[in-house]
Write an enzyme that holds these catalytic residues in place. Structure first.
Site, PDB file in Angstrom:
ATOM      1  N   THR A 171       0.841  -1.190   0.000  1.00 52.60           N
ATOM      2  CA  THR A 171       0.000   0.000   0.000  1.00 52.60           C
ATOM      3  C   THR A 171       0.881   1.247   0.000  1.00 52.60           C
ATOM      4  O   THR A 171       2.018   1.215   0.466  1.00 52.60           O
ATOM      5  CB  THR A 171      -0.927   0.042   1.233  1.00 52.60           C
ATOM      6  OG1 THR A 171      -1.805   1.168   1.112  1.00 52.60           O
ATOM      7  CG2 THR A 171      -0.165   0.197   2.540  1.00 52.60           C
ATOM      8  N   LYS A 188       0.035   3.571   4.093  1.00 52.23           N
ATOM      9  CA  LYS A 188       0.504   3.411   5.463  1.00 52.23           C
ATOM     10  C   LYS A 188       1.887   4.077   5.579  1.00 52.23           C
ATOM     11  O   LYS A 188       1.947   5.294   5.635  1.00 52.23           O
ATOM     12  CB  LYS A 188       0.401   1.949   5.885  1.00 52.23           C
ATOM     13  CG  LYS A 188      -1.103   1.612   6.065  1.00 52.23           C
ATOM     14  CD  LYS A 188      -1.483   0.177   6.223  1.00 52.23           C
ATOM     15  CE  LYS A 188      -3.014   0.070   6.306  1.00 52.23           C
ATOM     16  NZ  LYS A 188      -3.527  -1.283   6.178  1.00 52.23           N
ATOM     17  N   THR A 213     -11.396   5.060 -12.166  1.00 52.17           N
ATOM     18  CA  THR A 213     -10.485   6.151 -12.490  1.00 52.17           C
ATOM     19  C   THR A 213      -9.128   5.960 -11.822  1.00 52.17           C
ATOM     20  O   THR A 213      -9.051   5.519 -10.675  1.00 52.17           O
ATOM     21  CB  THR A 213     -11.128   7.486 -12.046  1.00 52.17           C
ATOM     22  OG1 THR A 213     -12.340   7.642 -12.797  1.00 52.17           O
ATOM     23  CG2 THR A 213     -10.222   8.672 -12.303  1.00 52.17           C
TER      24      THR A 213
HETATM   25  C1  LIG Z   1      -4.835  -1.763   5.459  1.00 48.37           C
HETATM   26  C2  LIG Z   1      -4.666  -3.127   4.833  1.00 48.37           C
HETATM   27  C3  LIG Z   1      -4.948  -3.352   3.483  1.00 48.37           C
HETATM   28  C4  LIG Z   1      -5.634  -2.321   2.649  1.00 48.37           C
HETATM   29  O1  LIG Z   1      -4.786  -1.292   2.273  1.00 48.37           O
HETATM   30  P1  LIG Z   1      -5.418   0.145   1.960  1.00 48.37           P
HETATM   31  O2  LIG Z   1      -4.392   0.779   1.108  1.00 48.37           O
HETATM   32  O3  LIG Z   1      -5.657   0.798   3.266  1.00 48.37           O
HETATM   33  O4  LIG Z   1      -6.699  -0.108   1.229  1.00 48.37           O
HETATM   34  C5  LIG Z   1      -4.602  -4.563   2.922  1.00 48.37           C
HETATM   35  N1  LIG Z   1      -4.045  -5.546   3.669  1.00 48.37           N
HETATM   36  C6  LIG Z   1      -3.812  -5.381   4.976  1.00 48.37           C
HETATM   37  C7  LIG Z   1      -3.194  -6.498   5.739  1.00 48.37           C
HETATM   38  C8  LIG Z   1      -4.141  -4.189   5.601  1.00 48.37           C
HETATM   39  O5  LIG Z   1      -3.955  -4.046   6.914  1.00 48.37           O
END
Ligand SMILES: *Cc1c(COP(=O)(O)O)cnc(C)c1O
Length: 409
Positions: free
Chosen positions: A244, A247, A277
């Site tokens: 991601t 985070k 999009t």
């Molecule tokens: C937060 C999370 C996601 C999703 O990521 P986002 O970018 O917030 O949608 C996927 N996998 C785990 C283990 C997470 O904790």
């Protein structure tokens, strides 16, 4: 027909089970991480955030904010369409190259969130492999579970990080059946790390493909922030790495990184990629700035680990029930949903400390907890204040303390 009754009944069920959730209305103050303003029912209050997944404070880093502002000023805000129509823009292409490099893979593909990358990524990969069997860790995130479900193939769940159970399922499936092992590298509620090297050994021995969610590790582990797989030297042995930008990289968006033909196939078949999009250019530039910074700067990673270790040590020394964790996550055991919620209410209202209660269904009933995520910017004074406030709350709610350990003192 009174339709609203269905919704109020659903809400009442949550209230009855003490699962109804309330969000705090917060306004972060850039440059003063982890301080924020809480727009409380009684007016504005200054608070300290202790549960952000912007783990390294990169969402306020001058390079990251600067890149976002500069790009928005130069090229505007939205992407203007799906990737097929008008949404493929230069900052996005650069970001995908940066991510492929981060993970040592041929290519990467961006999605609007980590959730979507797992959901549509796993579902698409599973659909493209005939007669695929997915072996899924019991504690996988909801986004992976949804992806597996939508993939429509057979699924077997192995006990959390249990290599013997995983091996048993791999053996049962036989050598000819295509198999996909899906797990996370760092489980964010307990703060434990998956035995990736051994999972890779098993995958190679039994001819399985591997898909690893590194959402809670990218930016924070490995010499360049490539995650646990980079730290453990197994990045090249994992077929698909998912991460991601929301985070440790402090922005928004999700991605997978893999061999070129896997990425090209997902790009061409995944509905959650095709029909939505693209991410805005300013977000892509900001994420690229965060990734580039963390590829060369170890200060954040080292200080992050040092801060987490110190917080665990002082909470332990105070006799507070810190759950064992190998990582930057500091879970504090409560074991009761009502007290968990009550503890966080008191912390916020009386101590200006913001920690969300972690209750069922995020964790199993009876294991309710406070999940504390100290950042490089939580200093000693803030930590001592937190420990003091927690002790007062523990006493007030009649929560048990551990015997104070001499060693920790
Ligand atoms: C937060 C999370 C996601 C999703 O990521 P986002 O970018 O917030 O949608 C996927 N996998 C785990 C283990 C997470 O904790």
């Amino acid at each position: 027909m009174d339709y609203s009754q269905f919704f109020s009944a659903a809400l009442n069920r949550l209230h009855d089970e003490r699962r109804y959730r309330v969000f705090a209305d917060l306004e972060r103050i850039a440059g003063r991480f982890p301080h924020a303003i809480w727009h409380s029912p009684k007016g504005q209050r200054n608070v300290v955030i202790w549960c952000s997944n912007d783990y390294l404070g990169m969402g306020q880093h001058p390079k990251v904010v600067g890149a976002m502002v500069e790009t928005a000023t130069r090229v505007g805000t939205g992407a203007g369409g799906t990737r097929n129509i008008a949404g493929t823009h230069h900052p996005l292409v650069q970001l995908e190259a940066e991510l492929a490099d981060l993970h040592g893979k041929e290519a990467s593909l961006l999605f609007t969130s980590g959730y979507v990358s797992n959901q549509t990524g796993i579902a698409t990969i599973a659909k493209l492999i005939p007669n695929c069997l997915i072996l899924s860790d019991a504690l996988n995130h909801n986004s992976m579970i949804e992806g597996i479900r939508q993939g429509g193939c057979e699924r077997k769940v192995f006990r959390h990080s249990d290599l013997a159970h995983l091996e048993e399922l791999l053996r049962e499936a036989g050598p000819d059946r295509p198999k996909l092992i899906a797990c996370e590298s760092l489980y964010s509620m307990d703060g434990d790390v998956a035995p990736l090297e051994h999972i890779c050994d098993l995958a190679e021995r039994y001819g399985a493909m591997t898909y690893v969610d590194e959402v809670h590790a990218v930016g924070m582990y490995g010499p360049r922030g490539g995650g646990i797989a980079e730290r453990d030297g197994v990045m090249h042995r994992i077929d698909v790495l998912e991460g991601t930008l929301a985070k440790a990289f402090g922005c928004l968006g999700g991605y997978i990184a893999a061999k070129a033909e896997i990425i090209d196939a997902v790009r061409s078949y995944a509905p959650g990629f095709i029909f939505t999009t693209a991410l805005p250019p300013a977000i892509c530039s900001a994420a690229t700035a965060a990734i580039r910074h963390l590829k060369t700067s170890s200060w954040e990673r080292e200080r992050h680990q040092e801060r987490a270790a110190r917080l665990k040590a002082i909470l332990n020394a105070a006799g507070l029930p810190v759950m064992s964790s190998d990582t930057h996550i500091v879970p504090l055991f409560v074991g009761d949903p009502e007290k968990c919620k009550r503890a966080t209410d008191i912390l916020l209202e009386e101590h200006g400390i913001y920690i969300q209660p972690i209750n069922y269904p995020t964790v199993p009933k009876g294991t309710e907890r406070l999940r504390i995520t100290p950042s490089p910017y939580h200093d000693d004074g803030l930590m001592d204040g937190l420990a003091e406030a927690l002790l007062q709350v523990w006493e007030r709610l009649g929560l048990p303390l551990r015997k104070r350990s001499m060693a920790a003192e």
